[in-house]
Motif scaffolding. Structure first.
Motif, PDB file in Angstrom:
ATOM      1  N   UNK A 232      -3.656   5.290   6.926  1.00  0.00           N
ATOM      2  CA  UNK A 232      -4.447   6.346   6.303  1.00  0.00           C
ATOM      3  C   UNK A 232      -5.084   7.254   7.356  1.00  0.00           C
TER       4      UNK A 232
ATOM      5  N   UNK B 156       8.517  -5.416  -2.186  1.00  0.00           N
ATOM      6  CA  UNK B 156       8.712  -4.770  -3.494  1.00  0.00           C
ATOM      7  C   UNK B 156       9.519  -5.661  -4.429  1.00  0.00           C
TER       8      UNK B 156
ATOM      9  N   UNK C  24      -6.838  -4.010   1.656  1.00  0.00           N
ATOM     10  CA  UNK C  24      -7.721  -3.154   2.457  1.00  0.00           C
ATOM     11  C   UNK C  24      -7.932  -3.689   3.856  1.00  0.00           C
TER      12      UNK C  24
ATOM     13  N   UNK D  59       0.058  -1.674   2.957  1.00  0.00           N
ATOM     14  CA  UNK D  59       0.212  -0.483   2.126  1.00  0.00           C
ATOM     15  C   UNK D  59       0.871  -0.841   0.795  1.00  0.00           C
ATOM     16  N   UNK D  60       1.930  -1.664   0.853  1.00  0.00           N
ATOM     17  CA  UNK D  60       2.635  -2.015  -0.377  1.00  0.00           C
ATOM     18  C   UNK D  60       1.756  -2.864  -1.303  1.00  0.00           C
TER      19      UNK D  60
ATOM     20  N   UNK E  25      -1.471  -2.966  -1.274  1.00  0.00           N
ATOM     21  CA  UNK E  25      -2.815  -2.368  -1.324  1.00  0.00           C
ATOM     22  C   UNK E  25      -3.893  -3.338  -0.872  1.00  0.00           C
TER      23      UNK E  25
ATOM     24  N   UNK F 247      -1.014  -6.687  -6.461  1.00  0.00           N
ATOM     25  CA  UNK F 247      -1.603  -6.098  -5.265  1.00  0.00           C
ATOM     26  C   UNK F 247      -3.095  -6.306  -5.218  1.00  0.00           C
ATOM     27  N   UNK F 248      -3.684  -5.833  -4.141  1.00  0.00           N
ATOM     28  CA  UNK F 248      -5.126  -6.003  -3.966  1.00  0.00           C
ATOM     29  C   UNK F 248      -5.427  -7.346  -3.306  1.00  0.00           C
TER      30      UNK F 248
ATOM     31  N   UNK G 289      -3.555  -0.809   6.772  1.00  0.00           N
ATOM     32  CA  UNK G 289      -3.647   0.281   5.810  1.00  0.00           C
ATOM     33  C   UNK G 289      -4.571   1.378   6.347  1.00  0.00           C
TER      34      UNK G 289
END
Lengths: 324, 536
Positions: free
Chosen positions: A282, A153, A274, A269-270, A272, A169-170, A278
């Motif tokens: 989920x 973060x 895939x 998760x932080x 994002x 992110x991503x 994660x």
């Protein structure tokens, strides 16, 4: 031939381990309150009774646990991971979608953690108790004690929000439609911060272990002998000390493969990303048992394979170790 | 611990005054200036619904995406219900037949014409059979006839009030293409995750765990001018801090439905680059509740329930938990409920002394430790609001001598604990009001729902008078009489307090000021965005 026989024996040994893991986790997961239908209607903001009963019957969740387990194991023996009711896809397709990204993230993270950790550890050990050593060791301590979610973060705040250098992110820039080299660069840019967040804690671990290991090895008689025979410091370091000092670090590398997978849950998760991590998170929230079982199965296989490879590397590094 | 929560809450009040002025009724985005065409709008999604068929899943998380791709028969503006795929609607005298005229010249994204067969097929096979909430609404639907290609006749075995039908259509009235679903297993049909509709945007791709993308429909029936945007991307960012960072980094333009933490919402509301507000959520107002397990004899006593209401400082909670983006509840219908709403109901002031007196009167006097009653409270895990509201309830009840232990679970655990196992004394959650009380909040009061049905009356409250009032109102055809009946239900439920509809709050969007024509209707996030545009 010997290697083949060894491999085959390890494979046979792996079968009961995986079976135990599968049955154990299946039963463990049944202890969690609620099932995927509860989670689903929770997400939807409500549903009526018929809808819920119909879903439960369709997913086979109205059957007793033992029937569910039996059905699952039967399918697993045919390498069928079942259907993900959350993704409405076969679990194998969901997993394969995600595996690549996670392996990429894990491999780059472990690669950086290992190489840089080992290098810094060796340097620190050679200059033990000097200023360089103190700086490196302190840095290691800071890395080791910073949780990856916090580090992640903070990096986002600094490099994405304030400076705007890196994407927040991503895994790729969506709707940018890059191809070729541009695409590779785009993905690499997206992976810089996640890799750093995931690898720093392991880097610190390798660093500290390598430093201690080099210091210990340097005291050994054979090092003294080599030095007496006139071996130069560089040769001494790489040929006599490093090779032996690496043994415990390689052990740790193999052992930690599984914990890196755990760490990637948080990092993915932080940022994002895939990946499998994660997906695992989920799947727990969604009570997507088939997917979760698939992930655990796959992780178990990956860890067993890595352990096997570690043993092979071990034998290569230290020829006294025999493969039996 | 009690002190801690109070301090934590007070610590944030410093940020309030600046916000309060424009909190409740903030304007949508400016629509002045010249429209710019083109561009990609990026929307943050805080959860992934995975099914993209609004005729199978009634959920704002689904509409947020599919609302742009698949259109309903009727939509809603601030003024009235407006035609989309339907052009006009009327009801027979006995209320058992509703005739809907359909728009001509509309094509599905694959080029096939849209017509009555699609409506009939979807209504009978999805709305009536498979769609949550709708299967109750449409349970008396016998058939949908097609006298011609552009007329659909809904036939019911029980009277269906036209205004209930119309109010339900924006959410529960999405036709799907018959030619892609007929003869298939509807639930496993691949088009459920790759929707084909008639809307301003065409589905492009769904990358699980990452994003959904849709692009401009060049052949949209509203005319070549629309839509203004080239593309919409919905990114799944579940971590709230990461979502706030993505907004600030400019990678995401809109966060909807409280997708980031309230701290970040308050912070960004002071940032010139963003608009923060509740406008556009009037159709999605929710109540933060206090729920009672009436099987507990203490809670079956009306005096105890009234005491609990008096023990709660609702204004304190609104200012400190919802940061002013809320108002006190007035029963099962929110103030945005139109004609069915009334504020002429009994209310309960914050008055701990009165609460104690009521508890004394009911015979629950303090024991040696000063405790009158001990309750197990389950807060719902529906995000920050409900968690903090649950903690506040526990704290407030302790002030009047009710010792409350909190039991926190994730969603499946909570739903089972309250709705199936009934293992609670008090609980709190929220419930969305969906345009008409008959298809939403009444299920919290009506008895008879099977055990285990989430968001229904599982509180052990059974009141035949109330049940009758609810049933009669649901099939009353005259809108004025119907409204009067709902006023009566509201007054009655504020009188006997089956549950406390303590606070009504819309949701909150954080939107980049680059986005124009946003939040300009009462269900904007779910609507089609055909007129939304973005500064390049």
């Amino acid at each position: 031939m010997k290697l083949l026989r060894y491999g085959l024996r390890r494979l046979l040994q792996a079968v009961p381990v995986i079976l135990l893991i599968t049955v154990g986790t299946f039963l463990l997961l049944q202890l969690a309150p609620g099932d995927t239908v509860d989670a689903l209607v929770g997400d939807m903001g409500g549903a009526d009774a018929q809808f819920i009963a119909r879903l439960r019957a369709e997913y086979g969740l109205d059957q007793p646990v033992w029937v569910q387990l039996w059905r699952y194991m039967l399918k697993l023996f045919q390498f069928d991971f079942g259907w993900s009711f959350v993704y409405e896809q076969p679990v194998s397709a969901v997993l394969m979608d995600r595996l690549g990204v996670t392996l990429l993230l894990m491999a780059t993270s472990l690669f950086f953690a290992f190489t840089i950790g080992v290098a810094l550890g060796a340097i620190a050990a050679r200059r033990a108790y000097s200023l360089t050593d103190n700086v490196i060791s302190t840095l290691g301590l800071v890395f080791y004690s910073t949780p990856s979610f916090f580090l992640g973060l903070m990096m986002i705040v600094l490099f994405s929000v304030k400076l705007g250098w890196l994407p927040a992110g991503g895994i790729e820039t969506i709707a940018a439609f890059y191809s070729g080299l541009d695409y590779v660069i785009d993905v690499a840019l997206h992976l810089v911060m996640p890799t750093a967040a995931l690898s720093l804690i392991y880097l610190a671990l390798y660093l500290r272990l390598m430093r201690a290991s080099v210091l210990e090895t340097a005291e050994q008689d054979y090092v003294r002998t080599a030095r007496a025979k006139g071996a130069g410091e560089t040769r001494l370091m790489f040929h006599h000390i490093m090779r032996n000092a690496l043994l415990p670090v390689v052990t740790l590398l193999g052992l930690q493969f599984s914990t890196v997978l755990g760490g990637s849950v948080v990092v993915e998760t932080i940022f994002t990303i895939p990946g499998l991590g994660q997906l695992a998170y989920q799947s727990v929230v969604q009570r997507d048992m088939n997917t979760l079982m698939g992930i655990i199965f796959l992780s178990a296989v990956v860890v067993l394979v890595v352990n096997f490879l570690t043993d092979l590397v071990y034998a290569r590094l230290d020829s006294r170790i025999e493969l039996r | 611990m009690r002190r801690l929560i109070a301090t934590a809450l007070l610590g944030t009040t410093a940020a309030l005054p600046a916000l309060l002025g424009h909190a409740w009724a903030q304007d949508g985005s400016p629509d002045d200036g010249d429209v710019q065409r083109g561009g990609t709008l990026v929307v943050q999604m805080s959860s992934e619904q995975r099914i993209l068929n609004p005729a199978l899943r009634a959920s704002t998380g689904v509409y947020n995406i599919t609302g742009k791709i698949v259109e309903p028969l009727i939509d809603r503006t601030y003024e009235e219900y407006v035609p989309v795929l339907a052009t006009e609607w009327s009801s027979s005298e006995d209320g058992k037949t509703i005739t809907v005229k359909l728009r001509e010249g509309v094509e599905w994204h694959d080029g096939e014409p849209f017509g009555c067969e699609d409506v009939s097929f979807t209504a009978m096979n999805m709305w009536k059979e498979l769609l949550n909430y709708s299967s109750t609404l449409q349970q008396y639907l016998d058939a949908v006839d097609c006298p011609d290609e552009h007329t659909a006749v809904f036939r019911y075995s029980q009277p269906m009030p036209l205004n209930l039908f119309v109010a339900a259509m924006p959410d529960l009235g999405h036709p799907m293409p018959k030619h892609l679903y007929e003869g298939t297993d509807i639930l496993k049909n691949d088009y459920n995750t790759a929707p084909v509709g008639t809307g301003p945007f065409k589905f492009v791709e769904y990358q699980r765990g990452q994003y959904v993308m849709a692009e401009r429909n060049e052949n949209y029936w509203r005319g070549e001018e629309f839509p203004y945007l080239d593309r919409i991307v919905w990114r799944f960012i579940t971590d709230k801090s990461a979502a706030a960072a993505a907004l600030e980094a400019g990678e995401v333009h809109i966060s909807t439905f409280l997708g980031i933490s309230t701290d970040d919402i308050v912070r960004l509301s002071k940032d010139d680059r963003f608009m923060v507000g509740t406008k556009g959520y009037e159709n999605n107002v929710a109540h933060s509740t206090v729920e009672f397990n009436h099987r507990n004899p203490a809670l079956a006593d009306l005096r105890v329930r009234k005491a609990i209401y008096h023990a709660l400082d609702i204004d304190f909670a609104i200012q400190n938990i919802m940061r002013g983006f809320a108002k006190p509840g007035r029963g099962p219908i929110p103030s945005t409920g139109g004609a069915n709403y009334t504020d002429d109901v009994p209310t309960y002031d914050y008055d701990p002394e009165k609460a104690k007196a009521l508890l004394d009167e009911a015979g629950y006097t303090p024991d040696a430790d000063g405790v009158r009653l001990r309750f197990k409270h389950r807060p719902a895990p529906w995000g920050e609001y409900t968690q903090l509201w649950g903690e506040y309830i526990a704290q407030a009840l302790r002030e009047v001598g009710i010792e409350v232990t909190l039991e926190t679970n994730d969603a499946p655990g909570f739903l089972n604990g309250v709705y199936r196992d009934h293992d609670f004394d008090t609980a709190n959650g929220w419930h969305q009001f969906r345009a008409d009380p008959a298809v939403s909040t009444m299920v919290w009061l009506r008895s008879g729902a099977p055990v285990g049905t989430p968001w229904s009356n599982q509180f052990g409250y059974k009141d035949t008078d109330l049940d009758t009032m609810i049933d009669v109102a649901a099939s009353e055809l005259d809108p004025e009489k119907r409204a009067e009946m709902y006023h009566e239900i509201q007054r009655y439920s504020m009188e006997v307090l089956p549950i406390i509809f303590a606070i009504e709050h819309p949701f909150i969007s954080v939107t980049s000021k680059k986005v124009h024509n946003s939040h300009n209707n009462p269900r904007w996030v779910s609507s089609s965005w055909y007129d939304t545009w973005i500064e390049q």
